[in-house]
Design an enzyme around this catalytic site. Structure first.
Site, PDB file in Angstrom:
ATOM      1  N   ARG A   1      13.014   1.220   4.229  1.00  0.00           N
ATOM      2  CA  ARG A   1      12.028   1.080   5.307  1.00  0.00           C
ATOM      3  C   ARG A   1      12.689   0.688   6.616  1.00  0.00           C
ATOM      4  O   ARG A   1      13.595  -0.132   6.624  1.00  0.00           O
ATOM      5  CB  ARG A   1      11.040  -0.044   5.001  1.00  0.00           C
TER       6      ARG A   1
ATOM      7  N   ARG B   1      19.530   0.963 -23.049  1.00  0.00           N
ATOM      8  CA  ARG B   1      20.195  -0.242 -22.576  1.00  0.00           C
ATOM      9  C   ARG B   1      19.427  -1.429 -23.118  1.00  0.00           C
ATOM     10  O   ARG B   1      18.187  -1.414 -23.197  1.00  0.00           O
ATOM     11  CB  ARG B   1      20.209  -0.305 -21.039  1.00  0.00           C
TER      12      ARG B   1
ATOM     13  N   GLU C   1      20.502 -12.713 -16.659  1.00  0.00           N
ATOM     14  CA  GLU C   1      20.248 -11.461 -17.382  1.00  0.00           C
ATOM     15  C   GLU C   1      21.542 -10.655 -17.487  1.00  0.00           C
ATOM     16  O   GLU C   1      22.187 -10.388 -16.482  1.00  0.00           O
ATOM     17  CB  GLU C   1      19.177 -10.686 -16.608  1.00  0.00           C
TER      18      GLU C   1
ATOM     19  N   ARG D   1      13.336   4.784  -7.104  1.00  0.00           N
ATOM     20  CA  ARG D   1      12.338   3.721  -7.281  1.00  0.00           C
ATOM     21  C   ARG D   1      12.352   2.764  -6.103  1.00  0.00           C
ATOM     22  O   ARG D   1      11.370   2.083  -5.849  1.00  0.00           O
ATOM     23  CB  ARG D   1      12.690   2.886  -8.510  1.00  0.00           C
TER      24      ARG D   1
ATOM     25  N   TYR E   1      11.227   5.755 -18.851  1.00  0.00           N
ATOM     26  CA  TYR E   1      11.359   4.537 -18.037  1.00  0.00           C
ATOM     27  C   TYR E   1      10.045   4.305 -17.292  1.00  0.00           C
ATOM     28  O   TYR E   1       9.938   4.507 -16.103  1.00  0.00           O
ATOM     29  CB  TYR E   1      12.535   4.740 -17.071  1.00  0.00           C
TER      30      TYR E   1
ATOM     31  N   ARG F   1      21.183 -10.347 -12.795  1.00  0.00           N
ATOM     32  CA  ARG F   1      20.311 -11.142 -11.927  1.00  0.00           C
ATOM     33  C   ARG F   1      19.978 -12.469 -12.570  1.00  0.00           C
ATOM     34  O   ARG F   1      20.171 -12.645 -13.769  1.00  0.00           O
ATOM     35  CB  ARG F   1      19.027 -10.374 -11.568  1.00  0.00           C
TER      36      ARG F   1
ATOM     37  N   ASP G   1       6.932   2.145 -15.778  1.00  0.00           N
ATOM     38  CA  ASP G   1       6.509   0.826 -15.306  1.00  0.00           C
ATOM     39  C   ASP G   1       5.249   0.430 -16.072  1.00  0.00           C
ATOM     40  O   ASP G   1       4.596   1.281 -16.674  1.00  0.00           O
ATOM     41  CB  ASP G   1       6.198   0.874 -13.808  1.00  0.00           C
TER      42      ASP G   1
HETATM   43  N1  UDP Z   1      19.131  -1.380  -7.711  1.00  0.00           N
HETATM   44  C1  UDP Z   1      20.292  -1.643  -7.011  1.00  0.00           C
HETATM   45  N2  UDP Z   1      20.476  -2.882  -6.467  1.00  0.00           N
HETATM   46  C2  UDP Z   1      19.559  -3.865  -6.600  1.00  0.00           C
HETATM   47  C3  UDP Z   1      18.357  -3.602  -7.307  1.00  0.00           C
HETATM   48  C4  UDP Z   1      18.194  -2.346  -7.858  1.00  0.00           C
HETATM   49  O1  UDP Z   1      21.143  -0.792  -6.883  1.00  0.00           O
HETATM   50  O2  UDP Z   1      19.793  -4.963  -6.094  1.00  0.00           O
HETATM   51  C5  UDP Z   1      18.955  -0.032  -8.304  1.00  0.00           C
HETATM   52  C6  UDP Z   1      19.654   0.099  -9.634  1.00  0.00           C
HETATM   53  O3  UDP Z   1      20.157   1.404  -9.727  1.00  0.00           O
HETATM   54  C7  UDP Z   1      18.534  -0.103 -10.619  1.00  0.00           C
HETATM   55  C8  UDP Z   1      17.362   0.529  -9.912  1.00  0.00           C
HETATM   56  O4  UDP Z   1      17.601   0.256  -8.550  1.00  0.00           O
HETATM   57  O5  UDP Z   1      18.820   0.521 -11.840  1.00  0.00           O
HETATM   58  C9  UDP Z   1      16.027  -0.027 -10.329  1.00  0.00           C
HETATM   59  O6  UDP Z   1      16.054  -1.423 -10.246  1.00  0.00           O
HETATM   60  P1  UDP Z   1      14.832  -2.350 -10.608  1.00  0.00           P
HETATM   61  O7  UDP Z   1      15.287  -3.735 -10.407  1.00  0.00           O
HETATM   62  O8  UDP Z   1      13.639  -1.872  -9.885  1.00  0.00           O
HETATM   63  O9  UDP Z   1      14.640  -2.038 -12.154  1.00  0.00           O
HETATM   64  P2  UDP Z   1      13.914  -2.892 -13.272  1.00  0.00           P
HETATM   65  O10 UDP Z   1      15.022  -3.376 -14.115  1.00  0.00           O
HETATM   66  O11 UDP Z   1      13.188  -3.983 -12.583  1.00  0.00           O
HETATM   67  O12 UDP Z   1      13.039  -1.902 -13.987  1.00  0.00           O
END
Ligand code: UDP
Length: 371
Positions: free
Chosen positions: A174, A247, A304, A170, A352, A278, A354
């Site tokens: 870049r 989860r 969170e 996901r 999962y 976060r 979006d």
């Molecule tokens: N991820 C990570 N570090 C970060 C943010 C995301 O390793 O700082 C990885 C982690 O495996 C996570 C996945 O990317 O499960 C997707 O994160 P995202 O925040 O996009 O998921 P959301 O909870 O927003 O759906």
């Protein structure tokens, strides 16, 4: 009266389905077990701030059809998601891009960054077999250790070597200076909050709140010819084949008497020791202003925490690993025998999704159902 459809759950899937059903001339009743509509995109106003009560939701899509659809119900602002990672006090830009590589290694050019990544990814031979290998082969071990491992293990409660690699795909990587988290043509937050958007979708549709479908199934089923169920598919069947794993997330919300706590909507705590994954500072989704453009004097933050779902908790994320995938397929077989029930959405399809994918999938279902 008997309705054509009973829609169980007023989150995005249910709201899109109900809206399209009404537009197709069908009669619809929407029910939700919560005291409010909008499922997990629900926002609540506190001190002029739209608080994302069930976690940060940043709308982004490449699907023009979906964008054209949502913008009928809300105006979207120009918010661009650029989370910051905090690893033991060191700050890094996300997603992984030239700013991150510069902060991590001091490299200045894309060639230098590529060289570093190539050097580090060479430890993975062959196809990556799990999230850990996938992450190292995408960005190398340093970034994996500081920005991925701790965060992912907190979020999923599982070792990175036991998680499927698609989760990390996901995240974009870049070699440009671009902190936009999403590779999406369209992005933003609905002005006035998601609740208002869903309210607009449900305009003119009967909604009953605080109604638990599974507890009153027999009576409620009599109200309509067909049911759209957006709850958890294993719950629908009384968990008779066993629990699917999810989860869950818990939020500690705080209203602070200061205008700026962290200077960004999202800061990810990527070390293993900090207990939260976060902190969201909600006002920055709308640039710290109220609807008249005035600066807001206070701020609301949410820490969170991720946990394994247990009965009674809200399920947030399906754990799409092999074991759960197999169990879901069995539930899916049972679902096929429920002639007048459609299963949809993140929980109904154990996927999962979006937000844009949920809407696309609901619109697709509506085409089949109403055309
Ligand atoms: N991820 C990570 N570090 C970060 C943010 C995301 O390793 O700082 C990885 C982690 O495996 C996570 C996945 O990317 O499960 C997707 O994160 P995202 O925040 O996009 O998921 P959301 O909870 O927003 O759906």
């Amino acid at each position: 009266m008997k309705y054509d459809y009973l829609v169980v759950g007023s989150g995005l899937y249910g709201a899109v389905f109900a809206q399209q059903a009404k537009a197709a001339g069908k009669s619809v009743l929407v029910i939700d077990k919560r005291p409010n509509i909008a499922g997990n995109v629900y926002t609540e106003r506190v001190e002029g701030i739209n608080v994302h009560k069930y976690g940060a939701h940043i709308f982004h899509t490449n699907l023009k059809e979906v964008w054209d659809y949502v913008t009928k119900f809300a105006e979207f602002n120009r918010f661009t998601n650029s989370p910051v990672a905090n690893f033991k006090g060191e700050l890094y830009s996300l997603p992984f891009n030239m700013y991150t590589f510069n902060q991590m290694w001091g490299v200045v050019t894309p060639e230098e960054a590529m060289e570093k990544i190539e050097e580090q990814r060479s430890e993975i031979k062959g196809e990556p077999k799990n999230l850990e290998e996938q992450a190292i082969s995408l960005v190398g071990r340093d970034i994996y250790e500081k920005l991925i491992k701790g965060y992912t293990e907190k979020q999923w409660g599982r070792d990175c070597s036991e998680l499927p690699s698609f989760i990390i795909k996901r995240l974009p990587v870049r070699l440009t200076f671009d902190n936009n988290y999403f590779n999406a043509l369209y992005q933003g937050i609905p002005v006035g909050g998601y609740t208002k958007m869903v309210e607009n979708m449900l305009d003119g549709i009967e909604v009953r709140l605080n109604v638990d479908y599974l507890e009153n199934k027999d009576d409620l089923d009599k109200l309509a010819d067909k049911v759209l169920f957006t709850g958890a598919i294993d719950a629908y069947f009384g968990y008779k084949l066993g629990n699917l794993e999810y989860r869950s997330v818990r939020f500690e919300n705080e209203l602070l008497d200061k205008p700026n706590f962290q200077g960004n909507a999202a800061v990810n705590y990527t070390d293993r020791e900090t207990p939260w994954t976060r902190i969201i500072e909600h006002k920055w989704f709308e640039f710290g202003k109220d609807e008249n453009g005035n600066d807001l004097p206070k701020t609301v933050i949410s820490r969170e925490y991720s946990s394994e779902w247990k009965p009674g908790d809200e399920p947030y994320y399906p754990v799409n690993d092999e074991k759960n995938g197999k169990l879901y397929e069995k539930y899916r077989e049972l679902a096929k025998n429920e002639k007048n029930v459609i299963f949809g959405g993140r929980l109904g399809e154990y996927k999962y999704y979006d937000m844009d994918a949920v809407i696309a999938s609901a619109l697709e279902m509506c085409k089949k159902e109403f055309e």
